[in-house]
Write a protein that holds these residues in place. Structure first.
Motif, PDB file in Angstrom:
ATOM      1  N   VAL A  97       0.855  -1.182   0.000  1.00 36.77           N
ATOM      2  CA  VAL A  97       0.000   0.000   0.000  1.00 36.77           C
ATOM      3  C   VAL A  97       0.897   1.240   0.000  1.00 36.77           C
ATOM      4  N   LYS A  98       0.654   2.120  -0.942  1.00 34.33           N
ATOM      5  CA  LYS A  98       1.492   3.317  -1.048  1.00 34.33           C
ATOM      6  C   LYS A  98       0.710   4.615  -0.871  1.00 34.33           C
ATOM      7  N   ALA A  99      -0.630   4.541  -0.878  1.00 34.65           N
ATOM      8  CA  ALA A  99      -1.412   5.770  -0.802  1.00 34.65           C
ATOM      9  C   ALA A  99      -2.738   5.529  -0.106  1.00 34.65           C
ATOM     10  N   CYS A 101      -6.527   7.635   0.858  1.00 34.75           N
ATOM     11  CA  CYS A 101      -7.422   8.779   0.760  1.00 34.75           C
ATOM     12  C   CYS A 101      -8.179   8.856   2.083  1.00 34.75           C
ATOM     13  N   SER A 145       3.466  -0.631   3.734  1.00 37.24           N
ATOM     14  CA  SER A 145       4.186  -0.035   2.602  1.00 37.24           C
ATOM     15  C   SER A 145       5.471  -0.764   2.243  1.00 37.24           C
ATOM     16  N   GLU A 152       1.824   8.479   0.024  1.00 34.52           N
ATOM     17  CA  GLU A 152       0.920   9.579  -0.294  1.00 34.52           C
ATOM     18  C   GLU A 152      -0.340   9.507   0.568  1.00 34.52           C
ATOM     19  N   ASP A 154      -4.001  11.711   0.914  1.00 36.04           N
ATOM     20  CA  ASP A 154      -4.850  12.786   0.433  1.00 36.04           C
ATOM     21  C   ASP A 154      -5.956  13.053   1.445  1.00 36.04           C
ATOM     22  N   CYS A 348      -4.661   3.263 -11.466  1.00 32.41           N
ATOM     23  CA  CYS A 348      -4.430   3.981 -10.212  1.00 32.41           C
ATOM     24  C   CYS A 348      -4.058   3.080  -9.043  1.00 32.41           C
ATOM     25  N   SER A 350      -6.235   1.227  -7.338  1.00 27.88           N
ATOM     26  CA  SER A 350      -7.323   1.165  -6.355  1.00 27.88           C
ATOM     27  C   SER A 350      -7.546  -0.272  -5.901  1.00 27.88           C
ATOM     28  N   GLU A 353      -2.859  -0.877  -4.129  1.00 30.31           N
ATOM     29  CA  GLU A 353      -1.856   0.095  -3.663  1.00 30.31           C
ATOM     30  C   GLU A 353      -2.490   1.340  -3.060  1.00 30.31           C
ATOM     31  N   TYR A 354      -3.735   1.577  -3.410  1.00 29.87           N
ATOM     32  CA  TYR A 354      -4.435   2.798  -3.001  1.00 29.87           C
ATOM     33  C   TYR A 354      -5.765   2.418  -2.354  1.00 29.87           C
ATOM     34  N   CYS A 366     -11.486   2.611  -3.095  1.00 27.62           N
ATOM     35  CA  CYS A 366     -11.203   4.015  -3.384  1.00 27.62           C
ATOM     36  C   CYS A 366     -12.368   4.844  -2.884  1.00 27.62           C
TER      37      CYS A 366
END
Length: 455
Positions: A97-99, A101, A145, A152, A154, A348, A350, A353-354, A366
């Motif tokens: 996992v890198k990001a 929200c 990670s 990242e 958000d 992306c 979703s 990783e996100y 996401c």
């Protein structure tokens, strides 16, 4: 795979698998179109007939044919697809996992008509993320990670600035963890601007790598679609703040981000309005909504929208030549390198990783899946529990989508948005058809702009 098209006086040939772009004359353009399905002598004969009155000699045709063959031998035309073999190992790869929200606030001080989040509340109750939940989310991100250094986060909503104190606390916590774990946090934030003031701007400029400022363009367009809770327009309140914000960031590391709908199909005027207000980083995107909504983009709207993208592309070329240009997000294309293979194929990230985190710590693939219990993957306290959802998203790529396999745009859009696919077709391995058509047009315009820049 070859994609050929004409735009703004340019004959453009894209070799899809290599990414090579060729700007050619009419003769070569026509010969490439025939090359794979006709014998050499047949091509020569047809070109002699077509260009008989244009002064083209048989030697010119032979020379053009040799150039085409040299490009093919050099791996720049009619190249083979070498990417599909990468897909075999996608499900086996370790999930990193890198990001995240962070839904820092399920509440909003505007009542945008097209809001997919239901005026910020995601079809649920108003809620604000606590520092404890946010802290656990950052801990989860660090733990998941692996060896990845750059992470990242958000801050999203609703309107995230309605929970500004917790944002400040989480940023400070993240900075403290950077030193302990050898990580680097890249924080970003999306805001409607209502609560922006000098103190908040100073903090955002110090801590946020990028800021997205939501505004739809012209005053009448913005105020109709983005009213306040008491149905008053927001343009006059937010525009001065956004101008100040963009200038304070030296016109970099931000976007003014708008949405166009069926009500403003002449959206190039909204983009150019924002440019005329001094903004250099602009993104105005088509609304995605249920077909029955009055503001929804209809199939009948596509010709007008295509024309608008052409108008915008030509105007951008003119302004760039006059040293008064700006960046339009959907026309930004890197033809020399671009994303890595995994990014080209699966987009992306979703669901893998996100991930999105609700105010109470639930994990979703996401932000657009938040509230759909079928996609609830786990939470930041116990981690991802429904690994079958993650595995499904691992296999969401351009080769898993029949509509993408033979599409020239597949390595640029990476198969499009999984949420849009699900919302329109009930599966993440389909594609939102109107979105596909618009994406293909944007890519064609972006390549044409590159051709114009190379002159």
């Amino acid at each position: 795979m070859i994609h050929q098209y004409k735009n703004n006086g340019y004959n453009i040939v894209l070799d899809v698998n290599s990414g090579s772009v060729h700007v050619v004359d009419d003769l070569v353009y026509d010969m490439i179109e025939l090359y794979e399905t006709n014998e050499k002598e047949s091509i020569i004969s047809r070109m002699l007939e077509k260009y008989r009155e244009s002064g083209v000699e048989i030697e010119d045709i032979h020379e053009a044919f040799n150039e085409i063959e040299q490009l093919k031998e050099g791996g720049c035309l009619f190249t083979e697809d070498i990417y599909e073999k990468y897909i075999v190992d996608f499900k086996k790869r370790q999930t990193v996992v890198k990001a995240l929200c962070l839904h820092i606030a399920h509440d909003c001080n505007l009542a945008c008509r097209y809001c997919f989040a239901g005026k910020g509340e995601y079809q649920g109750d108003k809620a604000y993320m606590s520092f404890e939940v946010g802290k656990k989310a950052l801990d989860f991100l660090i733990a998941q990670s692996g060896s990845r250094k750059n992470l990242e986060v958000d801050f999203f909503g609703g309107e995230p600035l309605m929970n500004f104190e917790v944002i400040k606390q989480l940023v400070q916590y993240g900075r403290d963890q950077e030193k302990k774990h050898g990580k680097n946090f890249r924080f970003t934030l999306t805001t409607n601007g209502v609560l922006l003031n000098n103190e908040i701007m100073e903090f955002l400029n110090k801590e946020m790598s990028n800021v997205v400022l939501s505004i739809d363009g012209r005053k009448e367009v913005n105020d109709y679609m983005r009213p306040s809770r008491n149905d008053k327009g927001s343009y006059d309140l937010i525009m001065p703040k956004f101008i100040q914000m963009a200038e304070s960031r030296k016109q970099t590391d931000y976007y003014v981000r708008g949405t166009f709908t069926h009500f403003n199909l002449d959206f190039s005027k909204d983009v150019l309005h924002l440019a005329d207000m001094g903004f250099k980083q602009i993104s105005v995107e088509p609304v995605v909504s249920k077909e029955e909504e009055p503001y929804a983009i209809k199939e009948d709207d596509l010709p007008k929208i295509m024309e608008e993208y052409d108008i915008l592309a030509r105007e951008m070329i003119r302004r760039n030549r006059e040293k008064n240009g700006f960046n339009f997000f959907h026309f930004m294309l890197d033809l020399s390198g671009g994303p890595c293979v995994a990014k080209r194929l699966s987009g992306c990230g979703s669901g893998t990783e996100y991930l999105a985190v609700t105010p109470w710590g639930d994990l979703y693939p996401c932000h657009q899946f938040v509230g759909n219990e079928d996609f609830l993957m786990g939470n930041v306290f116990e981690g991802v529990q429904k690994t079958e959802i993650r595995d499904e998203f691992k296999l969401c790529n351009v080769y898993a989508k029949e509509k993408c396999r033979e599409c020239f745009a597949k390595f640029y859009c990476s198969g499009g948005c999984a949420a849009n696919s699900y919302n329109f077709h009930g599966t993440i391995t389909d594609a939102y058809d109107i979105g596909c058509e618009l994406q293909k047009k944007r890519i064609e315009c972006a390549i044409m702009i590159k051709a114009a820049e190379s002159e």
